[in-house]
Each structure stands twice: as C-alpha cells, then as structure tokens.
Design an enzyme around this catalytic site. Structure first.
Site, PDB file in Angstrom:
ATOM      1  N   TYR A   1     -17.718  63.133  57.295  1.00  0.00           N
ATOM      2  CA  TYR A   1     -17.678  62.171  57.335  1.00  0.00           C
ATOM      3  C   TYR A   1     -19.385  61.825  57.629  1.00  0.00           C
ATOM      4  CZ  TYR A   1     -17.995  57.301  58.683  1.00  0.00           C
ATOM      5  OH  TYR A   1     -18.108  56.505  58.377  1.00  0.00           O
TER       6      TYR A   1
ATOM      7  N   SER B   1     -20.816  50.241  66.188  1.00  0.00           N
ATOM      8  CA  SER B   1     -20.643  50.074  64.757  1.00  0.00           C
ATOM      9  C   SER B   1     -19.481  48.806  64.491  1.00  0.00           C
ATOM     10  CB  SER B   1     -20.151  51.380  63.876  1.00  0.00           C
ATOM     11  OG  SER B   1     -19.826  50.612  62.519  1.00  0.00           O
TER      12      SER B   1
ATOM     13  N   GLN C   1     -24.079  46.234  65.702  1.00  0.00           N
ATOM     14  CA  GLN C   1     -23.930  45.928  64.281  1.00  0.00           C
ATOM     15  C   GLN C   1     -23.089  45.754  63.614  1.00  0.00           C
ATOM     16  OE1 GLN C   1     -22.135  48.416  62.324  1.00  0.00           O
ATOM     17  NE2 GLN C   1     -22.852  47.549  60.057  1.00  0.00           N
TER      18      GLN C   1
ATOM     19  N   TYR D   1     -21.229  43.937  60.403  1.00  0.00           N
ATOM     20  CA  TYR D   1     -21.084  44.001  58.629  1.00  0.00           C
ATOM     21  C   TYR D   1     -20.516  42.662  57.961  1.00  0.00           C
ATOM     22  CZ  TYR D   1     -21.001  49.743  58.003  1.00  0.00           C
ATOM     23  OH  TYR D   1     -21.644  50.434  57.924  1.00  0.00           O
TER      24      TYR D   1
ATOM     25  N   THR E   1     -26.045  44.957  58.960  1.00  0.00           N
ATOM     26  CA  THR E   1     -26.293  45.501  57.800  1.00  0.00           C
ATOM     27  C   THR E   1     -26.287  45.239  56.275  1.00  0.00           C
ATOM     28  OG1 THR E   1     -25.579  47.674  58.937  1.00  0.00           O
ATOM     29  CG2 THR E   1     -25.001  47.982  56.469  1.00  0.00           C
TER      30      THR E   1
ATOM     31  N   ARG F   1     -18.895  59.105  47.948  1.00  0.00           N
ATOM     32  CA  ARG F   1     -19.013  60.042  48.718  1.00  0.00           C
ATOM     33  C   ARG F   1     -18.168  61.310  48.404  1.00  0.00           C
ATOM     34  NH1 ARG F   1     -19.310  55.830  53.559  1.00  0.00           N
ATOM     35  NH2 ARG F   1     -21.600  55.087  52.869  1.00  0.00           N
TER      36      ARG F   1
ATOM     37  N   LYS G   1     -30.787  45.646  58.563  1.00  0.00           N
ATOM     38  CA  LYS G   1     -30.598  46.580  58.724  1.00  0.00           C
ATOM     39  C   LYS G   1     -30.407  47.006  57.126  1.00  0.00           C
ATOM     40  CE  LYS G   1     -28.497  51.075  59.906  1.00  0.00           C
ATOM     41  NZ  LYS G   1     -27.413  51.487  58.768  1.00  0.00           N
TER      42      LYS G   1
ATOM     43  N   HIS H   1     -29.021  54.029  54.438  1.00  0.00           N
ATOM     44  CA  HIS H   1     -27.829  54.087  54.959  1.00  0.00           C
ATOM     45  C   HIS H   1     -27.523  55.557  54.858  1.00  0.00           C
ATOM     46  CE1 HIS H   1     -24.298  51.938  55.969  1.00  0.00           C
ATOM     47  NE2 HIS H   1     -23.844  52.689  56.136  1.00  0.00           N
TER      48      HIS H   1
ATOM     49  N   ARG I   1     -25.952  57.436  51.487  1.00  0.00           N
ATOM     50  CA  ARG I   1     -24.807  56.934  51.910  1.00  0.00           C
ATOM     51  C   ARG I   1     -24.026  55.936  50.779  1.00  0.00           C
ATOM     52  NH1 ARG I   1     -21.676  60.043  55.370  1.00  0.00           N
ATOM     53  NH2 ARG I   1     -20.110  57.594  56.267  1.00  0.00           N
TER      54      ARG I   1
END
Length: 387
Positions: A25, A107, A128, A130, A156, A165, A252, A276, A279
C-alpha cells in the site's frame, strides 16, 4: 541493533516486519508506476556545488512553514492507514514529530481519530481533509479539527477519483480489507506486528466509523467510501471550505502553474506541489520537475511546499534551493514507523536532518534561508522541452 544511516536502512527493516498488504500500500504507484519512480530518480539529475573556505560554524536548519516555527522545513505528510503500519501509528508519528519540532499532518483516512491523537500531544497538529459528497459530515469533521486545536487545514485536491494501484487490488486492500488465503498466510508470519495490533483498540477508520449515519462498523465503511469522494469539487467549493475553516489553509496536489494561480486566487496560505506520491495520474511529471514552473508562476505571492519523492536530506536541500519553503515526507517516515514505531519515525527525521545540515554546510551555506539556486547544477532542459 541495526545501525541506521539512511532511509533505506529503515525500509529494509520495515519490509520484514509489516504485512505485505500494507507494505505494498505504501510502496506503490498507479498503473505503470512511472511517476512513482521518477519522483525519486529525478532528484538525482540535480547536482550540488561544493564550496570551500566558508565559515560553517553556527549552522541552523530552523525555519518556518505557514508562520509556524520548525526545526527544519520538513513536515510529516498525511498518510492513510498509518495505524495499520504500526499499532497506534498516527499517535506515535505525531509524538515523534512534536518532539523533533516539525509539523505532523493527520489524514482523514487515519486509523486513530483526531480526538485520540489530540489527547496524546501537547502542540497543535495539521489536519488533512478529503472533500466528500456528504457535506454535513465534512462540516462536522472540520468542527472536530477545530475543537482539537488543529493549526492548519490541508485540503487534498487530487483525489476526486481514485487512481488504480494494481498491488492494492491484487492484495484485496480495501475498506475493509478482503482477506485472501495468501494475505492470511503472510499476516501469520508477522508476529510482532500482530501482537501490537491486538494490544490496541484503534483498528478502524477513527474519523469515520461512528461519525457517519449508517456507518457503525467496517462492513458499512466500504459502501460509504465508494461513493463519497466529491467528483464535483471545484474552486468555488474550495473557497467555501476555506471560509468554513477560517484558519490557515494549505492546498495539496498542485502540479500545474495554472492551478497554482487558481490556488492563489482563492487565498490559500500555501500550496503543496504534489502528485500524491505517484499514486494518482501515472505519466504526470515528478513534483521536483514541476516545481520551477510553479515557482515562476506564483512563487513570490504564496508559500510553496513540495512532496512526492523526498527520501533524504539532500532531496530536501534541492527542493529548497529551487524555491520551496517546506517539504513533506510520507513514505520515508512510514518506513521508520513500520520498522521501529515512534523511535523509527524519530530515526527517519534524524537521518534527513543530518544529511540536510552537512550537505548545506558543504555547499557553503549556514542557514536553510540562505539556500537558493546557486547551490545547484541544473541540467539544461531539466523540466523538459515539451510542446
């Protein structure tokens, strides 16, 4: 006890101690992983100018990021699932960062909640965010970050849709993880990791489970997260979130000069040049190659930071010399955390600090504030000659 002299020493221990699912990961990018690889390899193209007969006494790496004093301009980046790399990982990383005098960023997708981390530290950390479609949840999440005395909101911008991924899909890494026979067999070999995880209650997404209607356990979480990332995010929504927060805001995921100009327009306190960690959009340029164009566009008007690819103090030095006022490490501290817990995060910071300090001195500079492009040898066409 292993002698740690570079970040790769921590990475080797980390790979042995942490389950493959969580190692992969952290140590992966999207699609072909071209951008993931070039984030680090592109730093190698920049060379340093050695200077001699310069007074190297009284050196200092101390600086500021968004007006906050830091022992060196390196923050711990937000990393999801940090508490699965090591039990109570976010708490351990935050404590290490506080003791070292650098910012820690929690996060949204952390294992330990905002409140759990705030209970264990004495100084404010960054949070952070989202952007989610559930606006009520976002509002309450921001209120929780305010209540925890977080000193900056890091929004973000580059994860409205998830980049593929391959390793995560093959390992069944999702929310919650899908345990395959191969994954279970690997987990059974990681005894020290497993014993630590059994000793903590922090094993779910602490900022989400119990804070969203209908999400009371890990089983509910998968369905909720699958539809939550806000596809309609635009600059107007970013401005609205900034107003809702009312404090310092860092944007970001900026990888284009035009987007940097838009970030300036909405009144951000800083931007993070970031892809990122390779990613998201594979095939994008590395952060360090995009930094010069972004500095040319907005560098005098907004504080510019950089993440994606930092693995050493020399990488930090090179980013600062190209104009960044701060940098972020993600994988570098995760290696340390997975290898040795809180002590490993401290070790990662010590490695980077020592290399930054010594390299700065050998370039003839006594302070990070003195670093500029004159310490670098930049190859012609470093950022690319694109049509």
């Amino acid at each position: 006890m292993a002698v740690i002299t570079e970040i790769n020493d921590l990475k080797r221990i980390y790979k042995r101690r942490v389950p493959k699912m969580f190692y992969d990961y952290a140590e992966s990018g999207s699609w072909t992983e071209q951008t993931f690889r070039e984030n680090t390899s592109d730093f190698d193209q920049l060379r340093l100018r050695q200077r001699v007969a310069v007074d190297m006494s009284g050196r200092s790496t101390a600086s500021q990021m968004i007006g906050q004093d830091v022992s060196m301009p390196v923050a711990l980046a937000p990393v999801g699932l940090t508490g699965m790399q090591c039990a109570d990982g976010e708490i351990k990383a935050a404590k290490a960062a506080e003791a070292f005098g650098v910012p820690f960023t929690l996060s949204t997708m952390s294992i330990c909640s905002i409140e759990k981390v705030a209970e264990q530290v004495s100084k404010p950390f960054w949070f952070q965010l989202y952007t989610m479609t559930d606006e009520d949840y976002v509002r309450r999440l921001i209120d929780r970050a305010k209540a925890a005395n977080c000193s900056a909101l890091v929004i973000t911008l580059d994860l409205q849709i998830l980049g593929q991924r391959h390793k995560d899909l093959k390992n069944g890494l999702s929310a919650p993880p899908k345990l395959t026979a191969k994954t279970i067999a690997n987990l059974m070999t990681k005894w020290s990791w497993g014993l630590q995880m059994l000793g903590t209650k922090n094993r779910g997404f602490g900022n989400i489970v119990g804070h969203v209607e209908g999400v009371s356990d890990a089983a509910d979480l998968g369905a909720w997260t699958a539809e939550q990332f806000d596809l309609s995010l635009d600059w107007a929504k970013i401005a609205k979130i900034k107003e809702m927060w009312g404090g310092k805001v860092i944007l970001k995921g900026i990888l284009d000069a035009e987007d940097a100009k838009m970030a300036l327009k909405v009144g951000a306190d800083a931007i993070v040049v970031s892809n990122h960690g390779g990613r998201q959009l594979d095939g994008a340029l590395s952060s360090i190659k995009m930094l010069p164009a972004i500095m040319d566009a907005v560098g005098d008007e907004i504080e510019v930071h950089l993440d994606s690819g930092i693995r050493s103090g020399q990488d930090v030095l090179k980013a600062l010399a190209l104009g960044a006022k701060g940098t972020y490490i993600g994988r570098a501290y995760i290696y340390g955390l997975g290898a040795m817990g809180q002590a490993g995060v401290t070790s990662a910071l010590e490695v980077i600090h020592k290399e930054l300090d010594i390299s700065m001195a050998l370039c003839g500079k006594r302070s990070v504030s003195d670093l500029s492009k004159d310490v670098l040898l930049v190859p012609e066409g470093f950022s690319g000659n694109w049509e």
